[in-house]
Scaffold this active site. Structure first.
Site, PDB file in Angstrom:
ATOM      1  N   CYS A  31      -3.879   5.682  -2.257  1.00  0.00           N
ATOM      2  CA  CYS A  31      -4.400   4.879  -3.356  1.00  0.00           C
ATOM      3  C   CYS A  31      -4.244   5.712  -4.608  1.00  0.00           C
ATOM      4  O   CYS A  31      -4.757   6.825  -4.680  1.00  0.00           O
ATOM      5  CB  CYS A  31      -5.868   4.505  -3.156  1.00  0.00           C
ATOM      6  SG  CYS A  31      -6.558   3.665  -4.604  1.00  0.00           S
ATOM      7  N   ASP A  65       0.836  -1.205   0.000  1.00  0.00           N
ATOM      8  CA  ASP A  65       0.000   0.000   0.000  1.00  0.00           C
ATOM      9  C   ASP A  65       0.871   1.255   0.000  1.00  0.00           C
ATOM     10  O   ASP A  65       0.595   2.230  -0.710  1.00  0.00           O
ATOM     11  CB  ASP A  65      -0.896  -0.040   1.247  1.00  0.00           C
ATOM     12  CG  ASP A  65      -2.060   0.918   1.198  1.00  0.00           C
ATOM     13  OD1 ASP A  65      -1.930   1.981   0.577  1.00  0.00           O
ATOM     14  OD2 ASP A  65      -3.097   0.629   1.809  1.00  0.00           O
ATOM     15  N   ASN A 115      -1.790   5.586   5.475  1.00  0.00           N
ATOM     16  CA  ASN A 115      -2.355   4.539   6.318  1.00  0.00           C
ATOM     17  C   ASN A 115      -2.092   4.860   7.783  1.00  0.00           C
ATOM     18  O   ASN A 115      -1.231   5.667   8.117  1.00  0.00           O
ATOM     19  CB  ASN A 115      -1.674   3.199   5.996  1.00  0.00           C
ATOM     20  CG  ASN A 115      -2.151   2.613   4.693  1.00  0.00           C
ATOM     21  OD1 ASN A 115      -3.276   2.169   4.585  1.00  0.00           O
ATOM     22  ND2 ASN A 115      -1.292   2.623   3.688  1.00  0.00           N
ATOM     23  N   HIS A 171      -8.940  -1.685   7.980  1.00  0.00           N
ATOM     24  CA  HIS A 171      -7.848  -1.036   7.232  1.00  0.00           C
ATOM     25  C   HIS A 171      -8.170   0.455   7.217  1.00  0.00           C
ATOM     26  O   HIS A 171      -8.983   0.920   6.433  1.00  0.00           O
ATOM     27  CB  HIS A 171      -7.789  -1.625   5.821  1.00  0.00           C
ATOM     28  CG  HIS A 171      -6.717  -1.031   4.952  1.00  0.00           C
ATOM     29  ND1 HIS A 171      -5.625  -1.748   4.542  1.00  0.00           N
ATOM     30  CD2 HIS A 171      -6.579   0.201   4.409  1.00  0.00           C
ATOM     31  CE1 HIS A 171      -4.853  -0.984   3.781  1.00  0.00           C
ATOM     32  NE2 HIS A 171      -5.420   0.206   3.681  1.00  0.00           N
TER      33      HIS A 171
HETATM   34 ZN    ZN Z   1      -4.485   1.678   2.707  1.00  0.00          ZN
END
Ligand code: ZN
Length: 306
Positions: free
Chosen positions: A242, A16, A251, A209
């Protein structure tokens, strides 16, 4: 260190995180970073994604990274795959677990994987069939992206999220978690939606998440914990976002998440000093890239024993 673990933390930075920065981390640095994460006690790492290199050149070396990660004892090596073709490559490489992104928002689904959510469920059916045939022991996980809102579509109906989660389980997916891809979730919503997910899916309900886009990442993880969630995705240094969700960033920071749980007496099995040390290979492999985290900046409190 205590041996039993109360919460399971899955590190997603090498996937990610690295797919959302424009620089490409050299393979040797990725491997050193993964070594350091495993040494800190992380037992599951999402090491990359099996996507065409022309779409995400940062992931062109994923098979080599998997090969290295497989040499680390006790580590569950996980990869993201967008479709059956990616799943074939990942299973050939020998991953221990597959994760697929399925968007709760149609607009994000089309932007991210150029398929509708219903077409993604059909893709899942095909991935599960492949898994059953060639690697029956490998769990297939789905993270429902944009489950808490979408920067392209706006609000996402909770009924749609639950319906889609059930559809994933019906085609044989082992675990379905909820992803706050765009950082729009708040704790009351997290409590409500994970409570519904767990009621609808039982043992198939998966990880939280969360992103820290608006500073609510940890609050949202705690809200999920309070309603029974025991699996969390996070990223060292808060790397991540993203590429197909405008405005998505950061994150939840693994270091801060581990500190929160350990301070509460909730065991993660992760050593914080060694986790801080894992920031060095990350910084070395991505010079100039901002690395976040309050706990590593402040240091551990006096008398910290965990
Ligand atoms: Zn993520």
């Amino acid at each position: 260190m205590r041996t039993s673990i109360d919460v399971h933390i899955s590190e997603v930075g090498p996937r990610d995180g690295l797919q959302s920065v424009s620089a490409t981390m050299p393979t040797a640095d990725k491997c050193r970073w993964i070594d350091a994460l495993a040494a800190a006690g992380l037992r599951e790492i999402e090491v990359g994604s099996f996507v065409p290199a022309k779409l995400l050149p940062q992931m062109a070396d994923v098979a080599a990274v998997v090969r290295h990660a497989l040499t680390l004892p006790g580590l569950r090596v996980m990869a993201l795959v967008p479709n059956r073709r990616g799943a074939e490559a990942a299973l050939t490489a020998g991953v221990h677990k597959l994760t697929l992104p399925v968007s709760a928002s149609e607009a994000h689904s089309l932007a991210n994987v150029r398929k509708t959510s219903a077409q993604m469920v059909e893709e899942l059916r095909s991935v599960v069939a492949l898994r059953n045939e060639v690697a029956p022991g490998v769990p297939v996980e789905v993270g429902l992206s944009t489950a808490f809102g979408c920067t392209l579509q706006g609000a996402v109906a909770e009924d749609d999220v639950i319906r889609l989660a059930l559809a994933c389980v019906e085609v044989g997916v082992d675990e379905v978690g909820l992803s706050d891809t765009t950082g729009m979730a708040h704790p009351a919503q997290v409590r409500r939606l994970f409570t519904r997910l767990r009621a609808a899916l039982g043992e198939h309900a998966g990880a939280a998440h969360m992103h820290n886009t608006r500073g609510l990442g940890l609050a949202n993880c705690l809200a999920a914990y309070d309603v029974g969630v025991r699996s969390f995705d996070s990223s060292l240094g808060g790397l991540g976002g993203c590429p197909y969700a405008p405005g998505a960033s950061g994150n939840v920071v693994t270091e801060d998440l581990v500190f929160m749980f350990e301070a509460m007496g909730v065991s993660t099995g992760i050593d914080l000093q060694q986790l801080f040390a894992a920031r060095e290979p990350l910084k070395a492999g991505l010079p100039g890239e901002p690395v976040y985290g309050m706990t590593p900046e402040a240091g551990l409190p006096r008398g910290w024993l965990a």
